[in-house]
Design a protein around this motif. Structure first.
Motif, mmCIF file in Angstrom:
data_model
loop_
_atom_site.group_PDB
_atom_site.id
_atom_site.type_symbol
_atom_site.label_atom_id
_atom_site.label_comp_id
_atom_site.label_asym_id
_atom_site.label_seq_id
_atom_site.Cartn_x
_atom_site.Cartn_y
_atom_site.Cartn_z
ATOM 1 N N UNK A 67 48.540 53.419 20.903
ATOM 2 C CA UNK A 67 48.191 53.356 22.192
ATOM 3 C C UNK A 67 47.515 52.090 22.618
ATOM 4 N N UNK A 68 47.828 51.364 22.173
ATOM 5 C CA UNK A 68 47.369 49.915 22.408
ATOM 6 C C UNK A 68 47.495 49.153 23.896
ATOM 7 N N UNK A 69 48.590 49.777 24.881
ATOM 8 C CA UNK A 69 48.440 49.433 26.009
ATOM 9 C C UNK A 69 47.498 50.045 26.874
ATOM 10 N N UNK A 70 46.815 51.167 26.499
ATOM 11 C CA UNK A 70 45.693 51.677 27.288
ATOM 12 C C UNK A 70 44.730 50.865 27.648
ATOM 13 N N UNK A 71 44.394 49.702 26.613
ATOM 14 C CA UNK A 71 43.365 48.617 26.943
ATOM 15 C C UNK A 71 43.496 48.186 28.304
ATOM 16 N N UNK A 72 44.721 48.211 28.821
ATOM 17 C CA UNK A 72 45.166 47.417 30.107
ATOM 18 C C UNK A 72 44.435 48.278 31.147
ATOM 19 N N UNK A 73 44.142 49.467 31.005
ATOM 20 C CA UNK A 73 43.492 50.304 31.990
ATOM 21 C C UNK A 73 42.248 49.868 31.979
ATOM 22 N N UNK A 74 41.366 49.309 31.013
ATOM 23 C CA UNK A 74 39.970 49.045 31.158
ATOM 24 C C UNK A 74 39.303 48.219 32.348
ATOM 25 N N UNK A 75 40.171 47.259 32.842
ATOM 26 C CA UNK A 75 39.497 46.434 34.212
ATOM 27 C C UNK A 75 39.690 47.523 35.351
ATOM 28 N N UNK A 76 40.877 48.412 35.220
ATOM 29 C CA UNK A 76 40.981 49.181 36.520
ATOM 30 C C UNK A 76 39.831 50.201 36.699
ATOM 31 N N UNK A 77 39.601 50.688 35.612
ATOM 32 C CA UNK A 77 38.570 51.840 35.506
ATOM 33 C C UNK A 77 37.161 51.411 35.391
ATOM 34 N N UNK A 78 37.215 50.143 35.031
ATOM 35 C CA UNK A 78 35.787 49.464 35.140
ATOM 36 C C UNK A 78 35.215 49.308 36.295
ATOM 37 N N UNK A 79 36.216 49.175 37.575
ATOM 38 C CA UNK A 79 35.690 48.862 38.813
ATOM 39 C C UNK A 79 34.783 50.106 39.173
ATOM 40 N N UNK A 80 35.349 51.259 39.376
ATOM 41 C CA UNK A 80 34.591 52.610 39.752
ATOM 42 C C UNK A 80 33.499 52.760 38.853
ATOM 43 N N UNK A 81 33.448 52.296 37.710
ATOM 44 C CA UNK A 81 32.331 52.576 36.788
ATOM 45 C C UNK A 81 31.213 51.584 37.178
ATOM 46 N N UNK A 82 31.733 50.457 37.400
ATOM 47 C CA UNK A 82 30.586 49.219 37.961
ATOM 48 C C UNK A 82 29.966 50.045 39.138
ATOM 49 N N UNK A 83 30.543 50.504 39.997
ATOM 50 C CA UNK A 83 29.918 50.965 41.299
ATOM 51 C C UNK A 83 29.038 52.233 41.092
ATOM 52 N N UNK A 84 29.497 53.035 39.978
ATOM 53 C CA UNK A 84 28.592 54.282 39.690
ATOM 54 C C UNK A 84 27.295 53.784 38.847
ATOM 55 N N UNK A 85 27.604 53.088 37.845
ATOM 56 C CA UNK A 85 26.510 52.360 37.208
ATOM 57 C C UNK A 85 25.338 51.585 38.015
ATOM 58 N N UNK A 86 25.941 50.764 39.041
ATOM 59 C CA UNK A 86 25.318 50.009 39.940
ATOM 60 C C UNK A 86 24.368 50.772 40.733
ATOM 61 N N UNK A 87 24.933 51.863 41.473
ATOM 62 C CA UNK A 87 24.041 52.906 42.029
ATOM 63 C C UNK A 87 23.041 53.365 41.104
ATOM 64 N N UNK A 88 23.382 53.916 40.137
ATOM 65 C CA UNK A 88 22.103 54.272 39.328
ATOM 66 C C UNK A 88 21.284 53.274 38.814
ATOM 67 N N UNK A 89 21.697 51.919 38.508
ATOM 68 C CA UNK A 89 20.605 51.206 38.332
ATOM 69 C C UNK A 89 19.676 50.783 39.395
ATOM 70 N N UNK A 90 20.508 50.997 40.688
ATOM 71 C CA UNK A 90 19.854 50.482 41.743
ATOM 72 C C UNK A 90 18.537 51.822 42.128
ATOM 73 N N UNK A 91 19.132 52.725 41.699
ATOM 74 C CA UNK A 91 17.846 53.882 41.953
ATOM 75 C C UNK A 91 16.864 53.701 40.958
#
Length: 140
Positions: A67-91
């Motif tokens: 499943x090497x091609x699953x790595x191509x989804x990292x930048x896609x899923x990174x965006x919502x994770x960035x928002x979630x972790x950014x909100x938590x770090x902002x708290x």
């Protein structure tokens, strides 16, 4: 046979989410560091090069099999994770609300970090492809 019942499918999906969360935490940590210390922004391109190389390492290790091609989804899923972790770090580490320069810094840092994530995934997949080709052609 459903794709989710194949061996290794859930493991690869878990690694995509795990890598996305790790990359998002690194990006938000660098933003907080750059906001508080101007020396971090002066060396942003060195950090970009280092994080690109560091981001390639999990891709090389976790996505070298079926499943090497699953790595191509990292930048896609990174965006919502960035928002979630950014909100938590902002708290935890709040920023002043009247500082508009922080928004421009946020765009610069996360744009740079997005490029590092994409480059890291591309480097990791390229190394995996080169190793697979080397193994295949060295047998002949």
């Amino acid at each position: 046979m459903e794709p989710s019942s194949r061996p290794g499918y859930h493991r690869a999906a878990l690694f995509v989410v795990l890598a996305s969360v790790i990359y998002a935490v690194i990006g938000n940590t660098f933003f907080q560091l750059a906001y508080r210390y101007s020396a971090a922004i002066d060396e942003a391109y060195i950090v970009f090069a280092l994080t690109s190389a560091v981001y390639a390492l999990p891709v090389i290790y976790w996505f070298r099999r079926k499943y090497w091609y699953f790595a191509l989804f990292i930048p896609v899923i990174w965006v919502p994770m960035l928002m979630i972790t950014g909100y938590l770090m902002g708290l935890v580490f709040p920023l002043p609300e009247d500082d508009y320069g922080a928004g421009m810094l946020l765009l610069f840092i996360h744009g740079l970090n997005f490029a590092a994530v994409v480059l890291g995934v591309a480097l990791g997949l390229t190394v995996n492809a080169a190793v697979a080709a080397w193994r295949k052609f060295s047998r002949e």
